[in-house]
Design a protein around this motif. Structure first.
Motif, PDB file in Angstrom:
ATOM      1  N   GLY A  32       0.794  -1.225   0.000  1.00  0.00           N
ATOM      2  CA  GLY A  32       0.000   0.000   0.000  1.00  0.00           C
ATOM      3  C   GLY A  32       0.824   1.272   0.000  1.00  0.00           C
ATOM      4  N   CYS A  33       2.155   1.149   0.079  1.00  0.00           N
ATOM      5  CA  CYS A  33       3.019   2.321   0.185  1.00  0.00           C
ATOM      6  C   CYS A  33       3.575   2.733  -1.179  1.00  0.00           C
ATOM      7  N   THR A  34       4.156   3.932  -1.208  1.00  0.00           N
ATOM      8  CA  THR A  34       4.893   4.419  -2.373  1.00  0.00           C
ATOM      9  C   THR A  34       6.241   4.944  -1.888  1.00  0.00           C
ATOM     10  N   ASP A  35       7.242   4.904  -2.759  1.00  0.00           N
ATOM     11  CA  ASP A  35       8.599   5.297  -2.377  1.00  0.00           C
ATOM     12  C   ASP A  35       9.212   6.221  -3.424  1.00  0.00           C
ATOM     13  N   ILE A  36      10.091   7.106  -2.965  1.00  0.00           N
ATOM     14  CA  ILE A  36      11.043   7.777  -3.840  1.00  0.00           C
ATOM     15  C   ILE A  36      12.388   7.116  -3.582  1.00  0.00           C
ATOM     16  N   ILE A  37      13.059   6.700  -4.644  1.00  0.00           N
ATOM     17  CA  ILE A  37      14.298   5.931  -4.516  1.00  0.00           C
ATOM     18  C   ILE A  37      15.399   6.580  -5.357  1.00  0.00           C
ATOM     19  N   TRP A  38      16.562   6.729  -4.748  1.00  0.00           N
ATOM     20  CA  TRP A  38      17.742   7.214  -5.468  1.00  0.00           C
ATOM     21  C   TRP A  38      18.842   6.178  -5.350  1.00  0.00           C
ATOM     22  N   SER A  39      19.473   5.851  -6.474  1.00  0.00           N
ATOM     23  CA  SER A  39      20.562   4.881  -6.452  1.00  0.00           C
ATOM     24  C   SER A  39      21.894   5.598  -6.511  1.00  0.00           C
ATOM     25  N   HIS A  54       6.175  -9.339  -7.389  1.00  0.00           N
ATOM     26  CA  HIS A  54       6.982  -9.510  -8.591  1.00  0.00           C
ATOM     27  C   HIS A  54       8.457  -9.570  -8.209  1.00  0.00           C
ATOM     28  N   MET A  55       9.234 -10.223  -9.051  1.00  0.00           N
ATOM     29  CA  MET A  55      10.660 -10.355  -8.815  1.00  0.00           C
ATOM     30  C   MET A  55      11.389  -9.119  -9.340  1.00  0.00           C
ATOM     31  N   THR A  56      12.435  -8.738  -8.618  1.00  0.00           N
ATOM     32  CA  THR A  56      13.239  -7.586  -9.023  1.00  0.00           C
ATOM     33  C   THR A  56      14.708  -7.889  -8.751  1.00  0.00           C
ATOM     34  N   THR A  57      15.579  -7.322  -9.566  1.00  0.00           N
ATOM     35  CA  THR A  57      17.019  -7.490  -9.400  1.00  0.00           C
ATOM     36  C   THR A  57      17.636  -6.153  -9.008  1.00  0.00           C
ATOM     37  N   THR A  58      18.345  -6.133  -7.893  1.00  0.00           N
ATOM     38  CA  THR A  58      19.044  -4.938  -7.426  1.00  0.00           C
ATOM     39  C   THR A  58      20.517  -5.069  -7.781  1.00  0.00           C
ATOM     40  N   ARG A  59      21.046  -4.082  -8.505  1.00  0.00           N
ATOM     41  CA  ARG A  59      22.451  -4.120  -8.886  1.00  0.00           C
ATOM     42  C   ARG A  59      23.345  -3.783  -7.697  1.00  0.00           C
ATOM     43  N   PRO A  60      24.616  -4.158  -7.766  1.00  0.00           N
ATOM     44  CA  PRO A  60      25.538  -3.772  -6.691  1.00  0.00           C
ATOM     45  C   PRO A  60      25.567  -2.258  -6.512  1.00  0.00           C
ATOM     46  N   GLY A  61      25.649  -1.815  -5.273  1.00  0.00           N
ATOM     47  CA  GLY A  61      25.637  -0.392  -4.960  1.00  0.00           C
ATOM     48  C   GLY A  61      24.687  -0.137  -3.809  1.00  0.00           C
ATOM     49  N   THR A  62      24.243   1.109  -3.680  1.00  0.00           N
ATOM     50  CA  THR A  62      23.362   1.484  -2.580  1.00  0.00           C
ATOM     51  C   THR A  62      22.117   2.179  -3.101  1.00  0.00           C
ATOM     52  N   LEU A  63      20.979   1.794  -2.563  1.00  0.00           N
ATOM     53  CA  LEU A  63      19.718   2.469  -2.821  1.00  0.00           C
ATOM     54  C   LEU A  63      19.318   3.224  -1.556  1.00  0.00           C
ATOM     55  N   PHE A  64      18.874   4.456  -1.719  1.00  0.00           N
ATOM     56  CA  PHE A  64      18.364   5.268  -0.623  1.00  0.00           C
ATOM     57  C   PHE A  64      16.904   5.555  -0.916  1.00  0.00           C
ATOM     58  N   GLY A  65      16.041   5.390   0.084  1.00  0.00           N
ATOM     59  CA  GLY A  65      14.622   5.566  -0.170  1.00  0.00           C
ATOM     60  C   GLY A  65      13.898   6.294   0.934  1.00  0.00           C
ATOM     61  N   VAL A  66      12.822   6.946   0.544  1.00  0.00           N
ATOM     62  CA  VAL A  66      11.876   7.504   1.498  1.00  0.00           C
ATOM     63  C   VAL A  66      10.528   6.878   1.180  1.00  0.00           C
ATOM     64  N   PRO A 111      21.959  10.964   2.041  1.00  0.00           N
ATOM     65  CA  PRO A 111      20.962  11.163   0.986  1.00  0.00           C
ATOM     66  C   PRO A 111      19.530  10.944   1.462  1.00  0.00           C
ATOM     67  N   CYS A 112      19.329  10.068   2.455  1.00  0.00           N
ATOM     68  CA  CYS A 112      17.964   9.850   2.954  1.00  0.00           C
ATOM     69  C   CYS A 112      17.390  11.135   3.544  1.00  0.00           C
ATOM     70  N   ALA A 113      18.217  11.918   4.236  1.00  0.00           N
ATOM     71  CA  ALA A 113      17.744  13.174   4.813  1.00  0.00           C
ATOM     72  C   ALA A 113      17.346  14.156   3.725  1.00  0.00           C
ATOM     73  N   VAL A 114      18.092  14.167   2.617  1.00  0.00           N
ATOM     74  CA  VAL A 114      17.749  15.043   1.488  1.00  0.00           C
ATOM     75  C   VAL A 114      16.414  14.633   0.887  1.00  0.00           C
ATOM     76  N   LEU A 115      16.223  13.343   0.687  1.00  0.00           N
ATOM     77  CA  LEU A 115      14.947  12.857   0.151  1.00  0.00           C
ATOM     78  C   LEU A 115      13.792  13.174   1.094  1.00  0.00           C
ATOM     79  N   ALA A 116      14.001  12.978   2.395  1.00  0.00           N
ATOM     80  CA  ALA A 116      12.943  13.233   3.368  1.00  0.00           C
ATOM     81  C   ALA A 116      12.547  14.709   3.376  1.00  0.00           C
ATOM     82  N   THR A 117      13.523  15.600   3.294  1.00  0.00           N
ATOM     83  CA  THR A 117      13.220  17.028   3.268  1.00  0.00           C
ATOM     84  C   THR A 117      12.407  17.388   2.024  1.00  0.00           C
ATOM     85  N   ALA A 118      12.810  16.861   0.875  1.00  0.00           N
ATOM     86  CA  ALA A 118      12.071  17.135  -0.368  1.00  0.00           C
ATOM     87  C   ALA A 118      10.648  16.602  -0.278  1.00  0.00           C
ATOM     88  N   ALA A 119      10.497  15.416   0.312  1.00  0.00           N
ATOM     89  CA  ALA A 119       9.166  14.821   0.438  1.00  0.00           C
ATOM     90  C   ALA A 119       8.282  15.650   1.363  1.00  0.00           C
TER      91      ALA A 119
END
Length: 225
Positions: A32-39, A54-66, A111-119
């Motif tokens: 029921g949720c929605t996210d903003i995600i930055w890789s 559904h299946m999803t593939t996450t590439r190596p690295g970091t995802l930041f989300g709100v 980066p999570c703090a930046v996303l949270a402020t924008a949201a």
């Protein structure tokens, strides 16, 4: 190394970070949720409300989300939730040019703090429908007509406002939210029969059918470490 952490965030469901040193294949299920995600690779996008696993593939690295709680995100995105249902959409398609936000994310210590402020800025400008909390809190299995009457709406108005806020009609919404509550309990090790009882399913068989329908796999497979 594969890690996932989330933290409470005022006015939001949470902020989260996922780091992986190898590709990760996993199953995303409706909540029921929605996210903003930055890789860390520089991609900035919105994950809309899902209707099935559904299946999803996450590439190596970091995802930041709100993460926005049910019914909250679409008011920040400026489009009805049903327009984002089962989609992953570049944020720039909803907010316009995002170069300044992407630059801030790329140089931020958090980066999570930046996303949270924008949201939060967007939510202050365009608050969610005040009825979303009442719609989401309705008892699963309750009559749509009774809920509409309680809220002073026609059933058609209730359905439209539910689609706009959550991406689902009220009956599907309550199935998804009950499923999400059940999965959170199951992940803590609560026996499946107790999960079914505590989240309002008729019995464990009813829970199992709903999990298979919404997640696409049996409950035991879904929560397997």
């Amino acid at each position: 190394m594969n890690t996932y952490v989330e933290h409470p965030a005022a006015g939001l469901d949470c902020v989260w970070r996922r780091t992986s040193s190898t590709p990760i294949v996993g199953r995303v299920v409706p909540d029921g949720c929605t996210d903003i995600i930055w890789s860390s690779a520089g991609t900035l996008f919105v994950a809309g409300p899902d209707t099935t696993g559904h299946m999803t593939t996450t590439r190596p690295g970091t995802l930041f989300g709100v993460r926005f709680g049910p019914g909250v995100g679409p008011s920040a995105f400026g489009v009805p939730a049903h327009a984002l249902r089962d989609l992953r959409v570049p944020l720039a398609e909803l907010w316009g040019p995002s170069a300044a936000l992407e630059d801030a994310l790329a140089t931020a210590d958090d980066p999570c703090a930046v996303l949270a402020t924008a949201a939060r800025d967007r939510l202050r400008a365009t608050p969610p429908d005040p009825l979303t909390t009442a719609i989401a809190a309705a008892t699963p299995g309750s009559s749509v007509a009774a809920l509409a009457d309680d809220l002073g709406l026609s059933t058609r108005q209730l359905h439209r406002r539910s689609l706009d806020a959550f991406g689902y009609g009220p009956k599907v919404l309550h199935r998804v939210l009950r499923f999400d509550r059940a999965m959170k309990l199951a992940w803590t090790g609560v026996p499946f029969a107790d999960v079914a009882h505590r989240t309002g399913y008729a019995d464990q068989a009813h829970l199992s059918r709903e999990v298979k329908d919404l997640a696409g796999v049996p409950l035991g497979q879904l929560i397997r470490p």
